[in-house]
Design a protein around this motif. Structure first.
Motif, mmCIF file in Angstrom:
data_model
loop_
_atom_site.group_PDB
_atom_site.id
_atom_site.type_symbol
_atom_site.label_atom_id
_atom_site.label_comp_id
_atom_site.label_asym_id
_atom_site.label_seq_id
_atom_site.Cartn_x
_atom_site.Cartn_y
_atom_site.Cartn_z
ATOM 1 N N UNK A 1 -9.481 -7.904 -3.296
ATOM 2 C CA UNK A 1 -10.001 -6.658 -3.861
ATOM 3 C C UNK A 1 -9.045 -5.526 -3.514
ATOM 4 N N UNK B 1 1.603 -4.900 3.217
ATOM 5 C CA UNK B 1 0.337 -5.155 3.892
ATOM 6 C C UNK B 1 0.503 -6.309 4.878
ATOM 7 N N UNK C 1 -15.055 -2.228 -2.871
ATOM 8 C CA UNK C 1 -14.632 -2.278 -1.485
ATOM 9 C C UNK C 1 -15.576 -1.495 -0.586
ATOM 10 N N UNK D 1 -6.270 -13.285 12.149
ATOM 11 C CA UNK D 1 -6.635 -12.390 11.056
ATOM 12 C C UNK D 1 -6.420 -10.921 11.407
ATOM 13 N N UNK E 1 -2.438 -14.553 0.306
ATOM 14 C CA UNK E 1 -3.215 -15.679 -0.184
ATOM 15 C C UNK E 1 -3.027 -15.747 -1.685
ATOM 16 N N UNK F 1 -11.104 -10.201 5.305
ATOM 17 C CA UNK F 1 -10.233 -9.385 6.142
ATOM 18 C C UNK F 1 -9.891 -8.145 5.337
ATOM 19 N N UNK G 1 -10.533 -14.266 -3.299
ATOM 20 C CA UNK G 1 -10.478 -13.069 -4.127
ATOM 21 C C UNK G 1 -9.819 -11.939 -3.343
ATOM 22 N N UNK H 1 -9.768 2.151 3.611
ATOM 23 C CA UNK H 1 -9.641 0.724 3.306
ATOM 24 C C UNK H 1 -9.086 0.575 1.893
ATOM 25 N N UNK H 2 -8.000 -0.145 1.774
ATOM 26 C CA UNK H 2 -7.339 -0.257 0.487
ATOM 27 C C UNK H 2 -7.359 -1.671 -0.077
ATOM 28 N N UNK H 3 -7.245 -2.659 0.789
ATOM 29 C CA UNK H 3 -7.135 -4.042 0.334
ATOM 30 C C UNK H 3 -8.067 -4.915 1.156
ATOM 31 N N UNK H 4 -8.710 -5.875 0.519
ATOM 32 C CA UNK H 4 -9.512 -6.847 1.252
ATOM 33 C C UNK H 4 -9.294 -8.224 0.643
ATOM 34 N N UNK H 5 -9.160 -9.214 1.495
ATOM 35 C CA UNK H 5 -9.008 -10.592 1.017
ATOM 36 C C UNK H 5 -10.258 -11.346 1.402
ATOM 37 N N UNK H 6 -10.935 -11.915 0.405
ATOM 38 C CA UNK H 6 -12.194 -12.597 0.640
ATOM 39 C C UNK H 6 -12.077 -14.062 0.290
ATOM 40 N N UNK I 1 -8.567 -1.268 -3.842
ATOM 41 C CA UNK I 1 -9.170 0.014 -4.171
ATOM 42 C C UNK I 1 -8.118 0.890 -4.850
ATOM 43 N N UNK J 1 -7.845 -4.378 5.036
ATOM 44 C CA UNK J 1 -6.660 -3.664 5.498
ATOM 45 C C UNK J 1 -6.739 -2.213 5.064
ATOM 46 N N UNK J 2 -6.226 -1.299 5.913
ATOM 47 C CA UNK J 2 -6.255 0.116 5.547
ATOM 48 C C UNK J 2 -4.950 0.508 4.859
ATOM 49 N N UNK J 3 -4.808 1.805 4.602
ATOM 50 C CA UNK J 3 -3.639 2.244 3.839
ATOM 51 C C UNK J 3 -2.361 2.263 4.671
ATOM 52 N N UNK J 4 -2.445 1.855 5.936
ATOM 53 C CA UNK J 4 -1.234 1.628 6.713
ATOM 54 C C UNK J 4 -0.871 0.152 6.714
ATOM 55 N N UNK J 5 -1.681 -0.660 6.054
ATOM 56 C CA UNK J 5 -1.396 -2.081 6.001
ATOM 57 C C UNK J 5 -1.950 -2.842 7.193
ATOM 58 N N UNK K 1 4.381 0.576 2.049
ATOM 59 C CA UNK K 1 4.466 -0.418 3.103
ATOM 60 C C UNK K 1 3.950 -1.766 2.636
ATOM 61 N N UNK L 1 -4.388 -9.775 13.763
ATOM 62 C CA UNK L 1 -3.053 -9.526 14.309
ATOM 63 C C UNK L 1 -3.113 -8.988 15.737
ATOM 64 N N UNK M 1 0.854 -1.186 0.000
ATOM 65 C CA UNK M 1 0.000 0.000 0.000
ATOM 66 C C UNK M 1 0.891 1.237 0.000
#
Lengths: 246, 246
Positions: A243, A80, B90, B123, A85, B216, A241, B182-187, A245, B218-222, A78, B125, A70
């Motif tokens: 995702x 993540x 997202x 998940x 996965x 799960x 999956x 929120x930047x990343x999500x793992x589904x 942003x 994750x934000x832009x700080x990871x 940084x 941490x 990110x």
DNA sequence: GACGTCAAGATGTCCTGACAAATGCTTGAC
DNA sequence: GTCAAGCATTTGTCAGGACATCTTGACGTC
């Protein structure tokens, strides 16, 4: 602040940004760069490698798109948190399993031309009732346990499945060999109860839930190449999956 | 060969490449550029708009990543066939439905601190047994039909859910307001049979199948900001995903 | 007629340079 | 002591140019 050792081969046909991305990715999954750690800034990394900043940025962008890094303006880049996965890729289930070290076995239940029904006609952009290849397969994981029933449709005008042995190789593997470059796929994932025929094939109870996936795949000409309706045993399979942003 | 009319506002804070991408996308979904049609080449389009080629390329790349365009070296850029499906974004289910014109209603079943179990601890941490917010909600579509039971966990160290009314707004909407990006999500999407408690809440039979999703974010700080285990009624919901090979 | 060569046209890669905007820390005024 | 202004750092955006590589079709040769 981390800066893994990266080596470049300028005589290689592999693009420089891709070489960097690959080695950065390895450093992340191997743990050489820990979760949450910050990377050296773009300009310094570019200078260290003798690259221009746009090339360095392109390399980082690859991993941002994969959800591994990110960026924050004014701060840096940084890693993540969380285990990486493996991403769902544009391959068929067969290739997926083979890559995972499994040895999938496949039984072809049906491989013949049928008239396109309404949904197939719409998805494959062929006239209603025109002949399309219908391919029904049953897939087993190692151990002989049934995993999924897969039903694919392919337009007969651009693919010939007449003499193809699809018990020996996956459908996507065959399509690649036949010169198709699959670029985009639209999937819809849902669930429903098992049907009597499926229950027998998959050795499930009559009330068992199934995970379903419908997919239409397009090649690099934008043509619909394949449409499929599949059903998986949920205990043995799930869709992962990531995702991002942007 | 198609070249829709595009207007640029150089005084706008919206990046030029994004302005172009937006208007190109509109031209495609509106049908102004038909499926399979070829675009004017990058260099000409850039000149016509008074842009540099990299900026024009960046605009096109946005739509390639969305699966709406395919490029072929030496040939050009084409629109992919098939109706464009709205991409999973997202946002939470609430925002999804609200955007689709539905008027979702939500009942909060539980909103309190609980000790983190093993999966939540891994998940998010956080240490095993440390307090995390547990949020259980039941969501209805317009008409009062129950759609999903949603169970979210959030680390109490970075989020305070004490005084938040999550029947009035979605979780992701609240997180955005609270400053989280929120930047990343793992589904992971799967299926299973309904459990007794869920069957009562969702008004389903005891043997009904459910569509499940674990996520799960994750934000832009990871950092991991949210982990959720959700169950949807499959007749009312499905996940649409577009895969793009790069 | 089949095959190879060549040229035109398009995207892919890479470079240099510049300024804008967001962030976080330091410094200074009150 | 606190808050605001300013500054350094870093990513985001944009320009313009050069060459590489792939595709297609035209042309010529065998």
């Amino acid at each position: 602040m981390s800066s893994p050792r990266i080596t470049l081969d300028r005589s290689s046909p592999v693009p420089l940004y891709f070489q960097v991305a690959e080695q950065l990715e390895r450093a992340i999954v191997s743990g050489e760069i820990g979760a949450g750690e910050r990377l050296e800034n773009e300009i310094t990394m570019a200078q260290d490698l003798g690259l221009s900043r746009p090339t360095m940025r392109q390399a980082i962008q690859v991993l941002v798109d994969k959800g591994m890094l990110v960026r924050r303006r004014g701060v840096g880049t940084q890693v993540v948190h969380g285990q990486v996965r493996r991403q769902v890729e544009l391959t068929s289930l067969f290739d997926d399993l083979a890559a995972a070290g499994q040895h999938p076995r496949t039984t072809v239940l049906e491989q013949l031309l049928v008239p396109a029904d309404e949904q197939v006609s719409e998805q494959l952009q062929v006239g209603l009732g025109e002949p399309v290849w219908s391919l029904r397969r049953l897939r087993f994981i190692a151990g002989g346990e049934p995993l999924a029933v897969m039903h694919n449709y392919l337009p007969s005008s651009i693919v010939d499945l007449g003499d193809v042995d699809l018990e020996a190789q996956g459908l996507y593997s065959y399509l690649r060999d036949a010169g198709f470059v699959i670029r985009v796929a639209r999937q819809s994932i849902g669930a429903r109860g098992v049907r009597p025929v499926e229950a027998r094939l998959l050795r499930e109870d009559v009330d068992a839930p199934l995970l379903t996936m419908q997919r239409t795949a397009y090649d690099n000409l934008g043509r619909a190449v394949e449409f499929g309706r599949h059903a998986y045993r949920p205990g043995l399979y799930s869709f992962d999956v990531t995702l991002v942003d942007r």
